[in-house]
Design a protein around this motif. Structure first.
Motif, PDB file in Angstrom:
ATOM      1  N   CYS A 296      32.416 -97.276   3.930  1.00  0.00           N
ATOM      2  CA  CYS A 296      32.956 -96.147   3.152  1.00  0.00           C
ATOM      3  C   CYS A 296      31.971 -95.089   2.839  1.00  0.00           C
ATOM      4  O   CYS A 296      31.872 -94.427   1.983  1.00  0.00           O
ATOM      5  CB  CYS A 296      33.379 -96.928   1.702  1.00  0.00           C
TER       6      CYS A 296
ATOM      7  N   GLY B 220      39.130 -97.121   2.466  1.00  0.00           N
ATOM      8  CA  GLY B 220      38.979 -98.572   1.598  1.00  0.00           C
ATOM      9  C   GLY B 220      40.396 -99.162   1.766  1.00  0.00           C
ATOM     10  O   GLY B 220      40.598-100.252   1.891  1.00  0.00           O
TER      11      GLY B 220
ATOM     12  N   VAL C 216      37.416 -91.386   1.519  1.00  0.00           N
ATOM     13  CA  VAL C 216      36.912 -92.601   1.207  1.00  0.00           C
ATOM     14  C   VAL C 216      37.860 -93.617   0.921  1.00  0.00           C
ATOM     15  O   VAL C 216      38.062 -94.676   0.924  1.00  0.00           O
ATOM     16  CB  VAL C 216      35.696 -92.357   0.185  1.00  0.00           C
TER      17      VAL C 216
ATOM     18  N   THR D 259      29.527 -98.259   0.126  1.00  0.00           N
ATOM     19  CA  THR D 259      29.827 -96.898  -0.242  1.00  0.00           C
ATOM     20  C   THR D 259      28.755 -96.051   0.002  1.00  0.00           C
ATOM     21  O   THR D 259      27.409 -96.629   0.318  1.00  0.00           O
ATOM     22  CB  THR D 259      30.153 -96.816  -1.854  1.00  0.00           C
TER      23      THR D 259
ATOM     24  N   LEU E  77      37.599 -94.800  -5.468  1.00  0.00           N
ATOM     25  CA  LEU E  77      37.763 -96.048  -4.382  1.00  0.00           C
ATOM     26  C   LEU E  77      37.837 -97.526  -5.368  1.00  0.00           C
ATOM     27  O   LEU E  77      38.807 -98.165  -4.963  1.00  0.00           O
ATOM     28  CB  LEU E  77      36.353 -96.185  -3.618  1.00  0.00           C
TER      29      LEU E  77
END
Length: 460
Positions: A134, A169, A165, A188, A205
């Motif tokens: 991510c 995810g 993102v 991340t 996220l």
């Protein structure tokens, strides 16, 4: 790891040795030194002050038992307070399947490497892990995670053409479930400092993937700044744990002591090296023991169980008892120990060995020893008596080392075999029991600890 703090605390408590009893005067002086040691190790000033106050309160009116010295008594009190400060009990991940783990942190903290380490750790505990890339900003971040996953046979998901993102995810989560994964790790992006876009991205996220664990990967070398980072992330996102990375580097250890107290978030993992296997579950009592130079035998045994085959270890022990140990066996043992980590790191886990310096020089000697043995043929390793002058010259050329180094190694090996033979049979066992009762040393035995030459063999 934490050598500076360990040394400083040791010096601070040394003044109490030899004291007949704890007095306000000697206790106050020692605790002032302990406070200085904590501050010098980058422990937050408020944490250091409160820690000393609690220790002083515990020491007040504390009767020194006949079996211990004042120094031992105050070390026990400090150990107990360190355990309390770091967080009592085990701090393992939530035990559930599927398990979703969100990794957060600043750029350069080691999140991507930690993702690979955590995946391997979870696999050892019966999970089927998958890593989701991510981080869409750092150059080659996706490639790094993919390489880690491929090299360690871990499921990987990434989207190189997308910057969304939140969508990555969600797609990764759905893909991982289809592949049968029950431990999904989301790696991340980080920034050089915490900013609004970063916080918003991880919040979005988190809402999308609903992680069971939100772990901050913090560089231990940041010192007190790591504490501020943990506090800010926790207030914005809601952390469930912290993983301290790079504890094998030149860190003063203050972050480990301050984070739990300031951010009120438990430390769950310690990164102790660059290899994907260099990860430890955080145990407060074990780290407290290391800080005070008491070692950490439990972690050492766990490392051995993970890397050394039990049947092979029994076979080696039997060969040593029969004095049949050869260079091939020694090479096998060296390589098994290398898998457990650096020699210096292992020494820190052994009680009473925390102050033994194992630097680059000693590690280099071990590499030289390994090179010399690997330059031998299998027949020569199994039958060292074959090593005449011409063979020794060939072996030294193959290892790129002088013949005198090989001669020293062979001499050490012969002395060790002599010691093994001396320890065989009922007479030797009887003598050993006698010595244990009297506290005497073994007569006419070579001092392996002070041998010259390569140095690797006696230490192993």
């Amino acid at each position: 790891m934490l050598e500076s703090l360990t040394d400083r605390l040791g010096n601070a408590l040394r003044s109490l040795r030899g004291q007949a009893k704890l007095t306000e005067e000697n206790m106050t002086e020692s605790l002032q030194e302990v406070r200085k040691a904590l501050l010098a190790a980058d422990v937050h000033f408020r944490v250091a002050r409160e820690f000393i106050d609690r220790v002083a309160k515990q020491c007040e009116g504390q009767a020194v038992l006949k079996s211990v010295t004042p120094g031992q008594m105050i070390v026990k009190i400090i150990h107990d307070e360190l355990v309390s400060l770091l967080g009592e009990g085990s701090t393992a991940l939530e035990d559930k399947k599927p398990l979703r783990v969100l990794l957060l942190g600043l750029q350069g903290s080691g999140k991507t490497t930690f993702a690979g380490k955590l995946a391997l750790h979870l696999r050892k505990n019966g999970y089927t892990p998958a890593v989701i890339a991510c981080d869409v900003y750092r150059p080659a971040a996706i490639d790094q995670l993919e390489t880690l996953a491929r090299d360690n046979d871990i499921l990987f998901y990434g989207e190189r053409d997308s910057k969304n993102v939140r969508k990555i995810g969600r797609n990764g989560w759905e893909w991982a479930k289809e592949q049968g994964a029950d431990a999904i790790i989301f790696d991340t992006a980080g920034r050089l400092q915490i900013d609004e876009p970063l916080v918003k991205e991880v919040v979005d996220l988190k809402k999308e993937v609903q992680p069971d664990e939100s772990i901050l990967v913090a560089d231990a070398a940041l010192g007190q700044e790591a504490v501020n980072v943990a506090k800010t992330f926790h207030e914005a996102v809601g952390l469930t744990g912290i993983a301290l990375s790079k504890l094998d580097g030149d860190t003063r250890g203050g972050a480990a002591l301050s984070m739990k107290a300031i951010a009120q978030v438990p430390i769950k993992f310690l990164g102790t090296g660059e290899k994907v296997t260099d990860l430890e579950v955080f145990h407060p009592d074990r780290l407290a023991g290391r800080i005070l130079g008491m070692g950490d035998v439990v972690s050492l045994v766990e490392k051995a169980q993970d890397t050394i085959d039990e049947d092979e270890a029994k076979r080696m022990a039997e060969k040593m008892q029969r004095a049949e140990f050869n260079f091939e066996d020694f090479l096998s043992q060296m390589q098994a120990v290398k898998k457990m980590g650096s020699l210096g790191g292992l020494m820190k886990m052994m009680p009473g060995m925390g102050n033994v310096e194992v630097g680059d020089k000693e590690e280099k000697k071990l590499k030289h020893t390994e090179a010399l043995i690997q330059s031998m043929t299998l027949q020569e390793r199994q039958n060292p008596q074959l090593l005449n002058g011409s063979r020794r010259a060939r072996i030294s050329r193959g290892a790129g080392l002088p013949v005198k180094d090989l001669n020293a190694l062979i001499k050490q090996f012969q002395q060790m075999k002599k010691m093994m033979r001396m320890m065989k049979g009922p007479k030797a066992r009887k003598m050993m029991k006698k010595m244990q009762k009297s506290g005497a040393g073994m007569p006419d035995m070579p001092d392996l600890g002070n041998m010259g030459g390569m140095g690797g063999l006696p230490r192993m």
